[in-house]
Design an enzyme around this catalytic site. Structure first.
Site, PDB file in Angstrom:
ATOM      1  N   THR A   1      -8.386   6.698  -2.999  1.00  0.00           N
ATOM      2  CA  THR A   1      -9.773   6.331  -3.320  1.00  0.00           C
ATOM      3  C   THR A   1     -10.675   7.557  -3.225  1.00  0.00           C
ATOM      4  O   THR A   1     -11.726   7.595  -3.862  1.00  0.00           O
ATOM      5  CB  THR A   1     -10.309   5.228  -2.383  1.00  0.00           C
ATOM      6  OG1 THR A   1     -10.133   5.634  -1.028  1.00  0.00           O
ATOM      7  CG2 THR A   1      -9.604   3.904  -2.643  1.00  0.00           C
TER       8      THR A   1
ATOM      9  N   LYS B   1      -8.052  14.631   3.082  1.00  0.00           N
ATOM     10  CA  LYS B   1      -7.228  13.418   3.165  1.00  0.00           C
ATOM     11  C   LYS B   1      -6.303  13.579   4.372  1.00  0.00           C
ATOM     12  O   LYS B   1      -6.248  14.655   4.960  1.00  0.00           O
ATOM     13  CB  LYS B   1      -6.417  13.201   1.881  1.00  0.00           C
ATOM     14  CG  LYS B   1      -5.620  14.445   1.450  1.00  0.00           C
ATOM     15  CD  LYS B   1      -4.966  14.255   0.097  1.00  0.00           C
ATOM     16  CE  LYS B   1      -5.934  14.354  -1.060  1.00  0.00           C
ATOM     17  NZ  LYS B   1      -6.058  13.124  -1.838  1.00  0.00           N
ATOM     18  N   ARG B   2      -5.584  12.512   4.720  1.00  0.00           N
ATOM     19  CA  ARG B   2      -4.646  12.650   5.835  1.00  0.00           C
ATOM     20  C   ARG B   2      -3.656  13.788   5.541  1.00  0.00           C
ATOM     21  O   ARG B   2      -3.303  14.020   4.391  1.00  0.00           O
ATOM     22  CB  ARG B   2      -3.883  11.338   6.054  1.00  0.00           C
ATOM     23  CG  ARG B   2      -4.712  10.273   6.730  1.00  0.00           C
ATOM     24  CD  ARG B   2      -4.022   8.925   6.787  1.00  0.00           C
ATOM     25  NE  ARG B   2      -3.799   8.403   5.439  1.00  0.00           N
ATOM     26  CZ  ARG B   2      -2.634   8.406   4.808  1.00  0.00           C
ATOM     27  NH1 ARG B   2      -1.572   8.914   5.400  1.00  0.00           N
ATOM     28  NH2 ARG B   2      -2.512   7.911   3.595  1.00  0.00           N
TER      29      ARG B   2
ATOM     30  N   HIS C   1       0.788  -1.233   0.000  1.00  0.00           N
ATOM     31  CA  HIS C   1       0.000   0.000   0.000  1.00  0.00           C
ATOM     32  C   HIS C   1       0.821   1.285   0.000  1.00  0.00           C
ATOM     33  O   HIS C   1       0.247   2.370  -0.019  1.00  0.00           O
ATOM     34  CB  HIS C   1      -0.938   0.028   1.214  1.00  0.00           C
ATOM     35  CG  HIS C   1      -2.135  -0.857   1.071  1.00  0.00           C
ATOM     36  ND1 HIS C   1      -3.256  -0.490   0.369  1.00  0.00           N
ATOM     37  CD2 HIS C   1      -2.375  -2.109   1.515  1.00  0.00           C
ATOM     38  CE1 HIS C   1      -4.152  -1.467   0.404  1.00  0.00           C
ATOM     39  NE2 HIS C   1      -3.637  -2.462   1.090  1.00  0.00           N
TER      40      HIS C   1
ATOM     41  N   LYS D   1       1.294  14.496   0.366  1.00  0.00           N
ATOM     42  CA  LYS D   1      -0.012  14.849  -0.218  1.00  0.00           C
ATOM     43  C   LYS D   1      -0.082  16.336  -0.576  1.00  0.00           C
ATOM     44  O   LYS D   1      -1.007  16.786  -1.226  1.00  0.00           O
ATOM     45  CB  LYS D   1      -1.137  14.456   0.738  1.00  0.00           C
ATOM     46  CG  LYS D   1      -1.246  12.931   0.887  1.00  0.00           C
ATOM     47  CD  LYS D   1      -2.343  12.543   1.846  1.00  0.00           C
ATOM     48  CE  LYS D   1      -2.453  11.035   2.024  1.00  0.00           C
ATOM     49  NZ  LYS D   1      -3.072  10.355   0.881  1.00  0.00           N
TER      50      LYS D   1
ATOM     51  N   LYS E   1     -14.070   8.855  -5.428  1.00  0.00           N
ATOM     52  CA  LYS E   1     -15.344   9.266  -4.817  1.00  0.00           C
ATOM     53  C   LYS E   1     -15.772  10.637  -5.344  1.00  0.00           C
ATOM     54  O   LYS E   1     -16.947  10.856  -5.670  1.00  0.00           O
ATOM     55  CB  LYS E   1     -15.211   9.290  -3.290  1.00  0.00           C
ATOM     56  CG  LYS E   1     -15.001   7.916  -2.680  1.00  0.00           C
ATOM     57  CD  LYS E   1     -14.499   8.003  -1.240  1.00  0.00           C
ATOM     58  CE  LYS E   1     -14.057   6.628  -0.749  1.00  0.00           C
ATOM     59  NZ  LYS E   1     -13.331   6.672   0.519  1.00  0.00           N
TER      60      LYS E   1
END
Length: 785
Positions: free
Chosen positions: A619, A511-512, A320, A517, A623
């Site tokens: 993911t 998101k985290r 992952h 990111k 969405k």
């Protein structure tokens, strides 16, 4: 122009807004009142909202129980191959059942973010009980820790261990309109009854009771860190506890004959891989490999060769992440103390593995070092990813680009030796929760054009392309989006006390919080936009409400500081009268699944801006796409495949590709060059560094400034210019609602690939060796076949 469905055809459809499956509403009311009265012992005068929720949950569970039992009977009768997904925490999203309620499982790590900085609060999610789960004490299993290993003529024995009992709790996981109810089994640690209670002097007794609490701590807390490995003994205990309990359960079920029976009929475990598939969800359950070996060698007395064949044909591994700090490497000393028998088995696995590699590559000692399960150094460690690869018959990444990267870099040596093991399984999302449930208006608009079979077969969304120029569809999709935005605006006003412009673009990054990111890139765009509006206040700016949400791991200083920066920038921007409602910045506190279900349907723009090559898949990106948001993103993770499916021209793609990042890693990334060359970037950084956004503490963000300028692994400045230009394109298109919505339709139509139904079918066929079944089993009140 394709012919829309007639009124008669529409009436034939069950509304996707409806609660299908409740045969009798009066029965539902009766059962609700019965549970309120007899289960909760309350009447309407004293019942709370939670009581009503529990009464309804129990009523729905009653509705499922017959199907749940019949599903288990069906499995025992048909004896199909069963896949077990072994993970070290519960999933927070259940497949939609006809009556859908949030099960109340933890939506994420414990941190709760307030409007200025993150503060952690314990999430005691079982304080009031869980109406969905059923304890199964009859299937309690012992789990052993510590002790020592004895090699005797009768075989190997792990003795003088400390025993903790694993108590299973089952939660029903209903299928979609097929009467199937599968089981999610979670484990709770319990001290055995004889836990040192023989010490009946007062001090000894009290200590024994305290020791019971220590034993039960194993399942009391979930480690919140994500994408960062922390080698703590309690964490290793948790991982082994879940694995040992699950494997004992798998072996028990494999051996038993029929539903509800304890009679052993299968004594030969050589056929285990024909009936059981174990999917290792990242390295957290990697101990399943040595634990299954231990059971086969020490309990079932198989030869090493036979046991190893069974293990490798049963286990498969999903990777992952490619971030090196996230990969598990456990110190050997810790292993030796906690799991001495497993360490022996891992050493033997490694000996045989390295023997094979030495035969394939004679004299290549560096390759042996790189591929060893044991990492040498000041402190020897077990590399759990290497253990997973060696002990599995299949290894997969979770998006095509990610699977290519692990073959080319992280696991290159292993790929060269066993290329047949490596596969890709691009992640997916369930359209039941992430469209039908959270965005019923859009689900209905789609069903009116193409019918509602797409809910089971998401590939049918491509049929929307026939309507891409249909003014009525364009109008309906825009209308649903505006309704969702108005609803979310009201929610924000109530919960965040902030009034926003519902006609502004809702620009969302949830998101985290993590450097890779790149919430900081988003932040730099906010500051740039703010400075531009201040400089030219009379220009016709596209109004934006920029929302950022997510949690930081409790020990991740930089991530917590990023949250403070976002909120500090918001404080200045939101109170600047010159800017007004043309730009608002909101940090969404305590982001979790239930909030995602509100914000995603209301979003216009989805920010997926990680450095190329760092996001395994994502993911959230899927969405947002399914719910009619356009994506601004890098060619990273599943974004690459989203661009393929919808057409790259229908996404706002910018920035470096993986090859560009690799080239920059070789040549060197010079942040100062960008800082000195780009005036808007320099201004934004100088404002952060000079205290413009932190007037009470000018150097508050010095660590962020220092990181961005001198040791930024994720190269924020290198993509700044391309990102700002791409955002300008976004703003321009938003002023043309019709063209914007046509692009939205292209995106929704391209979502078919990203259904979890497709993902799971591929796992089943290509890894687990089983054919997915679309069979609808009889309902409890249907006659048995």
């Amino acid at each position: 122009m394709p012919k829309p469905l007639t009124d008669q055809e529409k009436r034939k459809q069950i509304s996707v807004r409806g609660l299908a499956g409740v045969e009798n509403v009066s029965d539902l009311k009766t059962n609700f009142n019965r549970h309120l009265h007899f289960t909760l012992v309350k009447d309407r005068n004293v019942a709370t909202k939670r009581d009503y929720y529990f009464a309804l949950a129990n009523t729905v569970r009653d509705h499922l129980v017959g199907r749940w039992i019949r599903t288990q009977q069906h499995y025992y009768e048909k004896d199909p191959k069963v896949s077990s997904r072994v993970a070290c925490h519960p999933s927070s999203s259940l497949i939609t059942l006809p009556l859908t309620l949030d099960p109340g499982l933890p939506d994420g790590p414990p941190p709760v973010t307030d409007i200025s900085s993150q503060v952690e609060e314990a999430d005691d999610w079982l304080r009031y009980g869980n109406p969905w789960e059923k304890a199964r004490p009859e299937y309690m299993r012992p789990v052993h820790f510590y002790g020592r290993v004895e090699h005797t003529p009768e075989g190997v024995k792990w003795v003088d261990t400390q025993v903790v009992l694993a108590l299973p709790y089952d939660t029903p996981v209903p299928g979609y309109r097929n009467n199937v109810v599968n089981t999610m089994r979670l484990w709770s640690a319990k001290a055995p009854c004889d836990f040192n209670l023989k010490d009946f002097n007062v001090g000894g007794y009290i200590q024994a009771v305290l020791d019971r609490n220590l034993a039960e701590n194993i399942s009391r807390v979930l480690y919140p860190n994500d994408n960062f490995f922390e080698g703590k003994e309690l964490r290793l205990k948790q991982e082994y506890f879940v694995v040992a309990a699950t494997l004992q359960d798998i072996v028990r079920r494999f051996k038993s004959s029929k539903f509800g029976s304890t009679e052993v009929v299968r004594v030969d475990l050589s056929t285990l891989p024909d009936k059981v598939a174990i999917q290792l969800n990242d390295t957290h359950p990697a101990l399943a490999i040595p634990e299954l070996m231990r059971i086969l060698l020490d309990t079932e007395h198989q030869t090493w060769e036979k046991a190893w064949d069974i293990v490798t044909r049963t286990c498969a591994y999903t990777n992952h992440t490619v971030l090196p700090e996230a990969l598990e490497r456990w110190p050997i000393d810790l292993f030796q103390n906690l799991l001495p028998r497993h360490l022996e088995i891992i050493f033997e696995i490694n000996r045989r593995h390295l023997e094979r590699i030495a035969n394939l590559y004679p004299g290549d000692h560096d390759r042996l070092r790189r591929m060893s399960l044991v990492e040498e150094g000041d402190q020897k460690k077990i590399n759990m990813a290497h253990l997973c690869i060696v002990g599995s018959h299949a290894v997969n990444g979770v998006a095509r680009i990610h699977s290519d990267i692990i073959k080319a870099t992280l696991f290159k040596d292993f790929y060269e030796v066993d290329p047949h093991k490596f596969q890709n399984k691009t992640n997916g999302i369930t359209p039941r929760r992430w469209l039908v449930m959270c965005n019923p208006g859009l689900a209905e608009v789609i069903a009116e054009r193409i019918g509602e079979d797409y809910i089971r077969d998401l590939g049918q969304l491509k049929n929307l392309l026939e309507f891409v120029d249909d003014d009525s569809l364009i109008r309906d999709i825009a209308k649903v989006k505006q309704e969702n935005k108005l609803k979310f605006s009201a929610y924000l006003e109530e919960h965040y006390k902030v009034k926003i412009n519902p006609n502004s673009m809702f620009d969302v990054q949830v998101k985290r919080i993590h450097e890779y990111k790149r919430q900081l890139l988003n932040c730099l765009h906010i500051i740039t936009l703010y400075n531009r509006i201040k400089k030219e206040p009379n220009k016709n700016w596209t109004p934006r409400t920029i929302m950022i949400g997510g949690k930081a791991a409790p020990g991740y200083h930089t991530a917590k500081l990023i949250i403070r920066l976002i909120t500090a920038v918001g404080d200045i921007v939101n109170h600047d009268e010159v800017v007004g409602d043309r730009l608002k910045v909101i940090f969404l506190e305590n982001y979790k699944v239930t909030l995602a279900e509100k914000i995603i349907p209301a979003s216009d723009l989805s920010e997926q801006i990680s450095t190329a090559g760092t996001e395994a898949s994502g993911t959230g990106n899927m969405k947002f796409m399914l719910n009619g948001a356009l994506t601004i993103g890098t060619m990273d993770g599943a974004n690459v495949e989203m661009a393929e499916e919808a057409g790259e021209e229908n996404l706002f793609i910018f920035g470096m590709r993986v090859d560009d990042v690799d080239a920059m890693d070789k040549s060197g990334y010079d942040a100062m060059e960008y800082y000195n060359r780009i005036p808007e970037l320099k201004l934004a950084m100088d404002q952060i560094a000079g205290g413009y956004f932190s007037p009470d503490q000018h150097d508050l963000f010095k660590d962020i400034v220092n990181m961005l300028l001198h040791h930024d692994r994720f190269k924020v400045f290198a993509d700044y210019e391309a990102y700002i230009k791409c955002q300008d394109k976004v703003s321009a298109l938003y002023k043309n609602p019709k063209e914007w919505t046509k692009m939205v339709i292209h995106n929704i139509a391209g979502c078919g690939k990203f259904s979890s139904d497709r993902t799971i079918s591929q796992y089943a066929r290509e890894i687990w060796g089983m054919e997915p079944s679309l069979e609808r089993i009889p309902a409890p009140d249907d006659p048995r076949q």
